[in-house]
Design an enzyme around this catalytic site. Structure first.
Site, PDB file in Angstrom:
ATOM      1  N   SER A  64     -29.749  -2.722  -4.292  1.00  0.00           N
ATOM      2  CA  SER A  64     -29.194  -1.213  -3.601  1.00  0.00           C
ATOM      3  C   SER A  64     -30.344  -0.286  -3.452  1.00  0.00           C
ATOM      4  O   SER A  64     -30.907   0.462  -4.205  1.00  0.00           O
ATOM      5  CB  SER A  64     -27.851  -0.869  -3.549  1.00  0.00           C
ATOM      6  OG  SER A  64     -27.624   0.396  -3.595  1.00  0.00           O
ATOM      7  N   GLY A  65     -30.717   0.439  -2.870  1.00  0.00           N
ATOM      8  CA  GLY A  65     -31.944   1.456  -2.102  1.00  0.00           C
ATOM      9  C   GLY A  65     -33.397   0.757  -2.249  1.00  0.00           C
ATOM     10  O   GLY A  65     -34.202   1.322  -2.255  1.00  0.00           O
ATOM     11  N   THR A 125     -32.076  -2.163   4.627  1.00  0.00           N
ATOM     12  CA  THR A 125     -32.014  -1.808   5.865  1.00  0.00           C
ATOM     13  C   THR A 125     -33.437  -1.424   6.565  1.00  0.00           C
ATOM     14  O   THR A 125     -33.889  -1.724   7.977  1.00  0.00           O
ATOM     15  CB  THR A 125     -31.026  -1.367   5.884  1.00  0.00           C
ATOM     16  OG1 THR A 125     -30.334  -1.493   4.552  1.00  0.00           O
ATOM     17  CG2 THR A 125     -30.065  -0.851   7.283  1.00  0.00           C
ATOM     18  N   ASN A 142     -28.894   5.347  -3.428  1.00  0.00           N
ATOM     19  CA  ASN A 142     -28.806   5.599  -2.290  1.00  0.00           C
ATOM     20  C   ASN A 142     -28.310   5.729  -1.255  1.00  0.00           C
ATOM     21  O   ASN A 142     -26.604   6.075  -1.150  1.00  0.00           O
ATOM     22  CB  ASN A 142     -28.685   3.640  -1.498  1.00  0.00           C
ATOM     23  CG  ASN A 142     -29.789   3.321   0.651  1.00  0.00           C
ATOM     24  OD1 ASN A 142     -29.896   4.455   0.447  1.00  0.00           O
ATOM     25  ND2 ASN A 142     -29.625   2.412   0.452  1.00  0.00           N
ATOM     26  N   SER A 192     -26.184   4.318   1.840  1.00  0.00           N
ATOM     27  CA  SER A 192     -26.443   2.564   1.362  1.00  0.00           C
ATOM     28  C   SER A 192     -25.638   2.148   1.733  1.00  0.00           C
ATOM     29  O   SER A 192     -24.527   1.887   2.809  1.00  0.00           O
ATOM     30  CB  SER A 192     -25.182   2.664  -0.064  1.00  0.00           C
ATOM     31  OG  SER A 192     -25.789   1.297  -1.058  1.00  0.00           O
ATOM     32  N   SER A 193     -26.247   0.304   2.751  1.00  0.00           N
ATOM     33  CA  SER A 193     -25.115  -0.176   3.663  1.00  0.00           C
ATOM     34  C   SER A 193     -23.972  -0.780   2.478  1.00  0.00           C
ATOM     35  O   SER A 193     -24.971  -1.719   1.107  1.00  0.00           O
ATOM     36  CB  SER A 193     -26.044  -1.376   3.886  1.00  0.00           C
ATOM     37  OG  SER A 193     -27.052  -1.271   4.385  1.00  0.00           O
ATOM     38  N   GLY A 222     -28.736  -7.759  -3.019  1.00  0.00           N
ATOM     39  CA  GLY A 222     -29.000  -8.407  -4.318  1.00  0.00           C
ATOM     40  C   GLY A 222     -28.319  -8.102  -5.034  1.00  0.00           C
ATOM     41  O   GLY A 222     -26.936  -7.583  -5.381  1.00  0.00           O
ATOM     42  N   GLU A 238     -26.103  -7.709  -8.593  1.00  0.00           N
ATOM     43  CA  GLU A 238     -25.945  -6.112  -9.056  1.00  0.00           C
ATOM     44  C   GLU A 238     -24.907  -6.150 -10.206  1.00  0.00           C
ATOM     45  O   GLU A 238     -24.628  -8.055 -10.884  1.00  0.00           O
ATOM     46  CB  GLU A 238     -25.069  -5.739  -8.247  1.00  0.00           C
ATOM     47  CG  GLU A 238     -25.499  -5.117  -7.447  1.00  0.00           C
ATOM     48  CD  GLU A 238     -24.119  -3.914  -5.983  1.00  0.00           C
ATOM     49  OE1 GLU A 238     -23.535  -4.063  -6.398  1.00  0.00           O
ATOM     50  OE2 GLU A 238     -25.090  -3.568  -5.096  1.00  0.00           O
TER      51      GLU A 238
HETATM   52  N1  ATP Z   1     -40.807   0.791   3.921  1.00  0.00           N
HETATM   53  C1  ATP Z   1     -40.367   2.078   3.467  1.00  0.00           C
HETATM   54  N2  ATP Z   1     -41.150   3.555   3.725  1.00  0.00           N
HETATM   55  C2  ATP Z   1     -41.373   4.717   3.692  1.00  0.00           C
HETATM   56  N3  ATP Z   1     -38.863   4.709   2.900  1.00  0.00           N
HETATM   57  C3  ATP Z   1     -38.475   4.010   2.760  1.00  0.00           C
HETATM   58  C4  ATP Z   1     -39.401   2.196   2.891  1.00  0.00           C
HETATM   59  N4  ATP Z   1     -37.925   1.293   3.107  1.00  0.00           N
HETATM   60  C5  ATP Z   1     -37.228   2.487   2.075  1.00  0.00           C
HETATM   61  N5  ATP Z   1     -37.234   3.656   1.996  1.00  0.00           N
HETATM   62  C6  ATP Z   1     -36.287   4.561   1.855  1.00  0.00           C
HETATM   63  O1  ATP Z   1     -35.278   4.160   0.966  1.00  0.00           O
HETATM   64  C7  ATP Z   1     -34.097   3.884   1.154  1.00  0.00           C
HETATM   65  C8  ATP Z   1     -33.359   3.259   1.018  1.00  0.00           C
HETATM   66  O2  ATP Z   1     -33.706   1.814   1.570  1.00  0.00           O
HETATM   67  P1  ATP Z   1     -32.711   1.296   2.558  1.00  0.00           P
HETATM   68  O3  ATP Z   1     -31.395   1.703   2.821  1.00  0.00           O
HETATM   69  O4  ATP Z   1     -33.601  -0.238   3.505  1.00  0.00           O
HETATM   70  O5  ATP Z   1     -32.050  -0.023   1.114  1.00  0.00           O
HETATM   71  P2  ATP Z   1     -31.440  -1.103   1.127  1.00  0.00           P
HETATM   72  O6  ATP Z   1     -31.821  -1.910   0.270  1.00  0.00           O
HETATM   73  O7  ATP Z   1     -30.991  -1.219   2.550  1.00  0.00           O
HETATM   74  O8  ATP Z   1     -29.704  -0.233   0.164  1.00  0.00           O
HETATM   75  P3  ATP Z   1     -28.592  -1.060  -0.007  1.00  0.00           P
HETATM   76  O9  ATP Z   1     -28.438  -1.646  -0.003  1.00  0.00           O
HETATM   77  O10 ATP Z   1     -28.196   0.450  -0.721  1.00  0.00           O
HETATM   78  O11 ATP Z   1     -28.155  -0.654   1.799  1.00  0.00           O
HETATM   79  C9  ATP Z   1     -34.274   4.580   2.324  1.00  0.00           C
HETATM   80  O12 ATP Z   1     -33.505   5.576   3.157  1.00  0.00           O
HETATM   81  C10 ATP Z   1     -35.813   5.352   2.826  1.00  0.00           C
HETATM   82  O13 ATP Z   1     -35.657   6.646   2.384  1.00  0.00           O
HETATM   83 MG    MG Z   2     -29.226  -0.963   3.049  1.00  0.00          MG
END
Ligand code: ATP
Ligand code: MG
Length: 1005
Positions: A107-108, A112, A157, A160-161, A370, A372
């Site tokens: 997560s984070g 997404t 996050n 977070s999705s 992923g 956890e």
């Molecule tokens: N390529 C990137 N460039 C800049 N910032 C990023 C990038 N990827 C992620 N981030 C930052 O990290 C934060 C978390 O990313 P994201 O929501 O995609 O995580 P996630 O893997 O989908 O997490 P979750 O499993 O909780 O949904 C985003 O809100 C953004 O601020």
């Molecule tokens: Mg996500």
């Protein structure tokens, strides 16, 4: 990528397969760290993309970047999420095979974000029509809607999705995105009723309360304060989330449901005789209205459970704890199903509607959590980790498969790779009857008092002996210390995880009752979510785990049918800070993502492989035989090159179209040689370039100096000319003024000029022939000289004319001259004779009788002409021939010589001035041989008389008479011929006895 091989000391390697020490986790992490420090967040493991969340905006996602990666070979540019997107897109188009991109990570970690970047890449780079644009917009807009309902702020996050998402993007034959389909997995429903400290509920609740208009809130019975709601109470601050209005699909029913979930959370229970009862009616009132159900039935459902035992339905009151569980279960069910409804609604709007072509290709994007591991891992973590276990299995299988296929395609022997096959763990979870999920199913649905602990016992009984399973009871002393009594431990491929069974067996029976109530709902959405047919379905209801297992199996099926690409996301620290690289956290993720295993599989054979043309193009300068161009077969070129480089046979293999290099150090050695070579080439080029640029500078300088010098010359020359011209004009004017004076300094130039120009004019206009009498008028000073020149010129012309005259012509001219002297202006028919040439004779040999010729003997005949003789008496005209010999004139009548007049006896010749042809030859009277003067007439009188005058040398003896001629005939008798001009020639004897000749005038005088 090749270009960055050289920069590896600073930025590490772009592909982990090029790590020399590929089994070392430390080396792996060091490479990640080096690159992360340089903002290089992407690195490959072969075709897998590893991404580290930068937590800051990098300038690598703009349109220029998209263009850079569009249609470019994966390895030609630095690693990027766009490269993965583009590679899948191109493979889909060229190989016509469906693709999928699997994005995983904690997560984070940025899953997404990565999936959004890919979506944006397609939206910008794929061809688009108006209709396609709508689909693109919808695809992009589906994200905020889903995020509002499915995302929440967590400790890890802010966005977070809380659900797994698989999204299909459908492309038509032109490669334009024309539709899409989303499948959602395992929404974290527990969040609806409970959030950990510092976390929040799904965004939509706050968006409704914060952003909803007063009227709306009033209608829904809500207050603008999250603190009022049990399900939101943990959050102190609540910022307004943007996008509320966009999210609001404005379906009243949907908002009714969201509001009713909040009301459900506020339902208060009291206790009566150990049974739970509802203490506040307000919520039930609102709930009944918003959900469209009967309030009493709802109250009953929230306080009782319905058990189906031996075909009979039994109602039994719930205790306080059970009641609040039932309430929460209802909230979760309502929210969960509404979420699924929403996904379906989005899917309807994304459906590819063009029936004309049912064929489309697909790229799937999987954004799923992923592995956890928390301190307390609930049933949800179990599902997530099971999902990751399945994905890992798929990943290893497909990676190995594609490796093997590539080796086979290139004709290289496949060497089996040792790897950990996690099928054993997957089986432990999912096997029919014996697997953990089957056991849970069984336990939840069996009649009697099933509880979490009975489930745990059952587990221990059934799978207790499994090498990857441990319970508290079965664990050794050391493990027991870190395990609770309600926990079981699984030894996942990524590590050991303890799962708490608390609440796993939440009565399916309760859920059944809720289901019944909701099936009666008049809310249109819930009506679709809770199907009445479920009520009549006699089958056992499925547990969440079983449902998840089924949906996961379906997902695996979908993924297996496609060509996969992988994106492995990592977070660099837990504090969402940019630039901080927490090695412990990274190591943890490297382990859970199975990256080392991944690298090991990829490196089992050869570290590096490239198509012959790419390899040869890059390194051809290292071998004299391949530089600057290799003309033969590519494989021969590469063989020559590597032989020259001294590769050992075990270091490489040549496939059908690629070279395989086993160790990175071999490649790096080559790379270093290239660097050195580049330097020497660069030095040569620089020297060449410097020489060239100096030379061209010098040439430019020289050219400009020469130009300046030349311009000077021209200018000076022009000035001199101007001066000269002015002088000339001045002198000319002065000279003109003094032109009539004697030669003096003032006029000498002018006179010279005049002289010069006269001579030049003369030179150009000299007379062309002797008859041309033109001559330019000379200036006064040159009159005399001009005359001299004119004469000289004439003489010259005459001389050259004469030189050209033939003897015959000269003779002719002489005769003509004599004729001219004799007759010019004297005889009327002379001018007519001028243009007619004199002939040598008018009678040829055959015209003269041979006897005459004989009689003449050796006497040479000079001229003969037919004439008419007039008798002395009677003037009768008789045809005769007049022959001129060297000594005399002979008158011949056919064969007879009638009369001979020796030139010595020829006294003179008379002729009239008129145009007649009569003439009289006067002979000496004392010559007895002669019969007197002879009157003759010739048609060629001028010619005849000229000939007679020449032959007889009597030029001065020709008399041209006017009026009459007197002549003498025999014995001194005189006769007269009278000449009168008339209209025509007439010769006759006149009455006076004279011969009268009338002759026409030919020339007027
Ligand atoms: N390529 C990137 N460039 C800049 N910032 C990023 C990038 N990827 C992620 N981030 C930052 O990290 C934060 C978390 O990313 P994201 O929501 O995609 O995580 P996630 O893997 O989908 O997490 P979750 O499993 O909780 O949904 C985003 O809100 C953004 O601020
Ligand atoms: Mg996500």
């Amino acid at each position: 990528m090749e270009s960055a091989l050289t920069a590896r000391d600073r930025v590490g390697v772009q592909d982990f397969v090029l790590l020399e020490n590929y089994t070392s986790e430390a080396a792996f992490i060091e490479n990640l760290r080096k690159r992360f420090k340089e903002n290089l967040i992407y690195t490959y493991i072969g075709s897998v993309l590893v991404s580290v969340n930068p937590y800051k905006d990098l300038e690598i996602y703009n349109k220029n970047h998209m263009e850079r990666y569009r249609g470019v070979n994966f390895y030609e540019v630095s690693p990027h999420i766009y490269a993965v997107g583009d590679n899948s897109y191109r493979s889909m188009r060229t190989e016509r095979k469906d693709q999928c991109i699997l994005i995983s990570g904690e997560s984070g970690a940025g899953k997404t974000e990565a999936s959004k970047k890919i979506l944006q890449y397609y939206a910008v780079t794929c061809p688009a029509s108006e209709q396609v644009q709508t689909v693109k917009d919808r695809l992009l807009q589906s994200n905020p809607v889903l995020e509002a309902f499915g995302n929440a702020k967590t400790l890890r996050n802010d966005n977070s999705s809380r659900f797994g998402k698989y999204m299909d993007i459908q492309f038509d034959f032109k490669g334009a995105p024309v539709g899409g389909h989303i499948i959602n997995y395992l929404l974290e429903k527990s969040r609806v009723v409970h959030q950990n400290h510092g976390e929040r509920n799904f965004h939509i609740f706050y968006q409704l309360i914060e952003g909803g208009e007063e009227d709306l809130l009033r209608r829904l019975g809500l207050e603008r304060n999250p603190q009022q709601y049990q399900y939101l109470v943990k959050v102190r601050t609540c910022s307004t989330l943007k996008g509320w209005l966009r999210v609001c699909v404005c379906v009243c029913e949907l908002l009714n449901i969201i509001a009713s979930v909040l009301h459900l959370g506020n339902v208060q229970y009291g206790e009566e005789d150990g049974s739970a009862c509802i203490t506040s009616d307000t919520q039930i009132k609102y709930l009944a209205r918003l959900l469209g159900v009967n309030g009493t039935v709802l109250t009953e459902a929230l306080t009782h459970k319905k058990i189906i035992a031996k075909g009979e339905e039994l109602m039994s009151p719930l205790n306080l704890e059970q009641a609040s569980s039932a309430r929460d279960a209802l909230s979760k069910a309502v929210y969960g199903r509404t979420f699924t409804w929403l996904v379906n609604k989005i899917n309807t709007s994304l459906t590819y509607t063009d029936d004309s072509s049912k064929h489309y290709s697909v790229i799937g994007l999987l954004d799923i959590y992923g592995f956890e591991v928390f301190q307390h891992n609930s049933f949800e973590q179990f599902c997530i980790n099971y999902c990751n276990e399945k994905l890992q299995q798929l990943f290893i299988e497909l990676t190995l498969k594609s490796e093997q296929e590539e080796y086979e395609a290139e004709g290289i022997t496949w060497e089996p790779v040792q790897y950990f096959n996690n099928k054993i763990i997957c089986d432990l979870v999912e096997e029919k009857f014996k697997g953990i999920i089957s056991i849970l199913d069984e336990e939840c649905l069996r009649p009697g008092d099933a509880s979490d602990l009975t489930f745990l016992e059952k587990l221990a009984d059934t799978v207790g002996g499994h090498p990857h399973f441990v319970t508290h009871k079965l664990a050794d002393a050391k493990t027991r210390k870190v395990m609770g009594r309600e926990e079981f431990r699984l030894l996942h491929y990524a590590g050991e995880v303890n799962y708490n069974v608390n609440g796993v067996c939440v009565c399916v029976c309760v859920c059944v009752f809720n289901l019944i109530v909701m099936c009666m709902s008049e809310n249109k959405i819930l009506n679709q979510c809770f199907d009445r047919e479920e009520l009549s379905d006699k089958k056992r209801p499925e547990t969440a785990a079983a449902q998840f297992k089924a949906s996961l199996a379906k997902l695996m099926e979908i993924l297996m049918s496609k060509e996969p690409s992988y994106v492995r996301c990592m977070k660099p620290n837990d504090s969402k800070q940019a630039g901080r690289f927490d090695e412990v956290l990274i190591r943890h993720q490297v382990k859970y993502l199975g990256l080392m295993e991944n690298l090991r599989v990829r490196r089992a054979g050869f570290a590096y492989r490239r198509r012959y043309e790419v390899f040869l193009q890059r390194y051809k300068s290292l071998c004299p035989d391949t530089w600057p161009n290799w003309q033969g077969k590519l494989s021969d070129g590469v063989a020559t090159l590597v032989k020259h480089l001294g590769y050992k046979p075990e270091e490489y293999k040549l496939g059908r179209s690629k070279i395989f290099i086993r160790f990175p150090k071999t490649l790096f050695g080559t790379e270093e040689a290239l660097e050195t070579r580049k330097h020497s080439l660069a030095t040569k080029l620089q020297a060449g370039w410097r020489g060239y640029s100096q030379k061209s500078k010098y040439q430019k300088l020289r050219t400009s100096a020469v130009q300046a010098w030349w311009r000077g010359i021209l200018a000076r020359r022009r000035a001199r000319r101007r001066r000269q011209a002015a002088d000339t004009i001045r002198r000319f004017i002065k000279g003109f003024i003094h032109r009539h004076e004697d030669r003096c300094p003032e006029n000498e130039y002018f006179l010279d000029y005049v002289r010069y120009s006269f001579l030049m004019k003369l030179h150009r206009n000299l007379p062309k022939n002797v008859l041309d009498k033109s001559w330019p008028t000379p200036p006064a000073a040159l009159t005399e000289a001009s005359e001299h020149l004119r004469q000289l010129c004439m003489q010259n012309m005459v001389w050259s004319y004469c030189k050209k005259i033939s003897p015959e012509w000269k003779h002719q001219m002489e005769q003509k001259m004599i004729a001219s002297e004799l007759f010019k202006d004297k005889k009327d028919n002379y001018p007519q004779s001028v243009p007619k040439l004199f002939v040598s004779t008018r009678l040829n040999g055959e015209d003269i009788n041979p006897k005459v010729v004989q009689a003449l003997g050796s006497e040479k005949m000079k001229y003969a002409v037919p004439v008419t003789k007039y008798d002395r008496k009677g003037y009768k005209a008789r045809p005769r021939q007049l022959l001129l010999t060297s000594s005399g004139a002979v008158i011949v009548e056919e064969a007879k010589l009638k009369q001979r007049i020796d030139y010595g006896a020829l006294k003179g010749i008379s002729v009239s001035s008129l145009s007649d042809g009569l003439f009289v030859l006067h002979v000496l009277s004392e010559d007895n041989k002669q019969k007197g003067d002879v009157v003759l007439q010739s048609d060629h009188v001028i010619e005849t008389l000229t000939k007679i005058a020449i032959c007889s040398d009597k030029i001065n003896n020709i008399n041209i008479n006017q009026g009459s001629i007197t002549y003498t005939v025999g014995q001194g008798k005189e006769c007269v011929i009278d000449f009168t001009p008339g209209s025509e020639l007439l010769v006759a004897k006149a009455k006076n006895g004279h011969l009268s000749v009338t002759a026409p005038r030919l020339n007027s005088r």
